[in-house]
Design an enzyme around this catalytic site. Structure first.
Site, PDB file in Angstrom:
ATOM      1  CB  SER A  42      -0.905  -0.015   1.227  1.00 12.53           C
ATOM      2  OG  SER A  42      -0.162   0.106   2.414  1.00 12.53           O
ATOM      3  CD  GLU A 157      -0.322  -2.086   8.874  1.00 15.39           C
ATOM      4  OE1 GLU A 157       0.267  -1.699   9.910  1.00 15.39           O
ATOM      5  OE2 GLU A 157       0.087  -1.854   7.727  1.00 15.39           O
ATOM      6  CD  GLU A 200       2.614  -4.974   7.714  1.00 16.90           C
ATOM      7  OE1 GLU A 200       2.039  -4.654   8.769  1.00 16.90           O
ATOM      8  OE2 GLU A 200       3.067  -4.153   6.905  1.00 16.90           O
ATOM      9  CG  ASP A 308       2.669   5.024   5.889  1.00 23.28           C
ATOM     10  OD1 ASP A 308       3.710   5.388   5.319  1.00 23.28           O
ATOM     11  OD2 ASP A 308       2.219   3.860   5.759  1.00 23.28           O
ATOM     12  CE  LYS A 333       5.630   2.246   5.860  1.00 21.50           C
ATOM     13  NZ  LYS A 333       4.369   2.350   5.062  1.00 21.50           N
ATOM     14  CG  HIS A 361       7.254  -3.474   9.347  1.00 20.96           C
ATOM     15  ND1 HIS A 361       6.726  -4.693   9.679  1.00 20.96           N
ATOM     16  CD2 HIS A 361       6.195  -2.605   9.425  1.00 20.96           C
ATOM     17  CE1 HIS A 361       5.431  -4.589   9.930  1.00 20.96           C
ATOM     18  NE2 HIS A 361       5.089  -3.330   9.793  1.00 20.96           N
ATOM     19  CE  LYS A 384       2.403  -0.079  10.897  1.00 21.45           C
ATOM     20  NZ  LYS A 384       1.910   0.679   9.742  1.00 21.45           N
TER      21      LYS A 384
HETATM   22  O1  2PG Z   1       1.045   0.921   5.286  1.00 17.83           O
HETATM   23  C1  2PG Z   1       1.999   0.609   6.006  1.00 17.83           C
HETATM   24  O2  2PG Z   1       2.210   1.234   7.036  1.00 17.83           O
HETATM   25  C2  2PG Z   1       2.958  -0.466   5.588  1.00 17.83           C
HETATM   26  C3  2PG Z   1       3.666  -1.199   6.679  1.00 17.83           C
HETATM   27  O3  2PG Z   1       2.812  -1.686   7.670  1.00 17.83           O
HETATM   28  O4  2PG Z   1       2.497  -1.247   4.573  1.00 17.83           O
HETATM   29  P1  2PG Z   1       3.213  -1.169   3.144  1.00 17.83           P
HETATM   30  O5  2PG Z   1       4.632  -1.526   3.352  1.00 17.83           O
HETATM   31  O6  2PG Z   1       2.469  -2.156   2.306  1.00 17.83           O
HETATM   32  O7  2PG Z   1       3.069   0.231   2.656  1.00 17.83           O
HETATM   33 MG    MG Z   2       0.698   2.690   6.755  1.00 17.90          MG
END
Ligand code: 2PG
Ligand code: MG
Length: 414
Positions: A42, A157, A200, A308, A333, A361, A384
């Site tokens: 995502s 999540e 995850e 995020d 990230k 992560h 996280k």
């Molecule tokens: O959305 C998120 O926060 C992440 C990690 O949990 O998912 P992805 O790495 O798929 O973006």
């Molecule tokens: Mg996220």
């Protein structure tokens, strides 16, 4: 001299979802560093490009030589300069020529090689003697959305954070206790549940959002009561994934419900109070600073409202968010932005403006443990990184080792 780069190697390896990714080895006169890039499912629209056209194979065939010919002979400890060179080699503003995942693997492997050149663990090399605190693990319990199959909840999540834990082992164990309790509770609601998991390591059940929230909440209450360690629920709504721009609605397919922007704000505010949520990530889609700010004004005094996809670890976008009062915390990230230097700059900007940085992560991971060191070095109070599954546990076990090395370790201030 000790950290002069002598060799750089890139290789194709496989991540936890079975997809190819890139791993970098950096050899210095006196040290060695290795790092692998993770990948998201995502992803935010403003993240840097993961790979150039041609994917990982192109990176190995063409880009390895481009990078190694430029950085061999440079000092690994001069990480800012190394990161500048990576940007120059790429020549775009989103790493679309060499790939953000290539850049991040090289950037992280280089700094690990620098640390190793001076016989220091990475957290110590980056953070000096001062870091003494361990981040709280924000662990994934139930997977939905883009991280699970059909019939799972729309919310991506269902997370927990053991805010009452007094050391990292207790924190990890508390999360695992909740994870196990949640499995038992899912089986009571759905006797056909086979124990399937999402990307995850959280359970991937055939449940509505509401059912999942109830189970998550009651499991937190029970484990807190039984162990005396307070553990609180959180969510990553990942709402950009189900925002319908044309209809201007958040479309919850599993529930058969659509919500306007105003209804979404009210719904999330209601969840925060009903389930005593400690943390909510991406409750609003990635382009809507205004609604994000509205929710923050409503609930930011009692809940972390985290961006995020909204900020994508990008200091310029974070600056816009700060201006708009959108959120009070952010996900960090490194592969969203491509280099350690930019990751650090974003964390510094966040801290200067009282935004809580949460090192994270990705859903596609490897056993690379670098983010555990970054969280400690940069004093992030939360990490996280899942709760179960080898590629998640790799980071958590590294925190156990780091805690053992610290002179007077304590859990972070929340
Ligand atoms: O959305 C998120 O926060 C992440 C990690 O949990 O998912 P992805 O790495 O798929 O973006
Ligand atoms: Mg996220």
């Amino acid at each position: 001299m000790d950290s002069v780069i002598e060799d750089v190697r890139l290789r194709k390896i496989i991540d936890s979802r079975g997809n190819p990714t890139v791993e970098a080895d950096v050899l210095t006169w006196n040290g060695f560093g290795r790092a692998a890039a993770p990948s998201g499912a995502s992803t935010g629209v403003n993240e840097v490009a993961s790979f150039p056209d041609g994917g990982v194979d192109r990176v190995i065939e063409d880009i390895e030589d481009l990078i190694s010919s430029e950085i061999i002979g440079m000092e690994a400890e001069d990480i800012r300069e190394i990161d500048n060179v990576l940007k120059e080699i790429d020549g775009t503003d989103n790493f679309s020529n060499i790939g953000g995942n290539t850049a991040v693997a090289v950037s992280m492997a280089t700094v690990k090689a620098a640390a190793s050149s001076y016989n220091l663990p990475l957290y110590r090399f980056l953070g000096g003697a001062m870091p003494t605190s361990i981040p709280f693990p924000l662990g994934n319990m139930i997977n939905g959305g883009a991280h699970a199959g059909v019939n799972a909840p729309d919310i991506q999540e269902f997370l927990v954070i053991p805010v009452g834990a007094s050391n990292i082992t207790e924190a990890i164990t508390t999360n695992i206790n909740v994870h196990r309790r949640i499995k038992e509770k899912i089986q009571k609601v759905d006797d056909t549940f086979t124990g399937g998991k999402g990307d995850e390591g959280g359970w991937a059940p055939n449940l509505t959002n509401q059912q999942a929230l109830e189970i998550q909440f009651s499991a937190c209450e029970e484990i807190s009561d039984e162990t005396g360690v307070l553990v609180r629920p959180g969510l990553d709504v990942a709402s950009s994934e189900f925002w319908n721009e044309e209809e201007q609605q958040y479309v919850y397919e599993r529930e058969g419900v659509s919500r306007s922007v105003g209804e979404q704000i009210d719904y999330i505010a209601d969840l925060i109070d009903t389930y005593k949520l400690f943390y909510v990530e991406d409750p609003i889609q990635e382009n809507d600073f205004v609604a994000f700010a509205e929710l923050t004004a409503k609930c930011g005094d009692r809940c972390l409202i985290c961006g995020d996809d909204l900020f994508v670890t990008n200091a310029e976008i974070l600056a816009e968010g700060i201006e708009a009062n959108a959120g009070n915390s952010l996900i960090i990230k490194p592969n969203q932005i491509g280099t350690l230097t930019d990751t650090y700059n974003t964390i510094e900007l966040a801290k200067a403006n009282q935004y809580v940085p949460i090192v994270s992560h990705r859903s596609g991971e490897t056993t690379d443990e670098t983010i555990a060191h970054l969280a400690v070095a940069f004093n992030a109070p939360i990490i996280k990184t899942g709760a179960a599954g080898g590629e998640r546990i790799a980071k958590l076990n590294e925190l156990i080792r780091i805690e053992e090395e610290l002179v007077n370790p304590k859990m972070a201030d929340l």
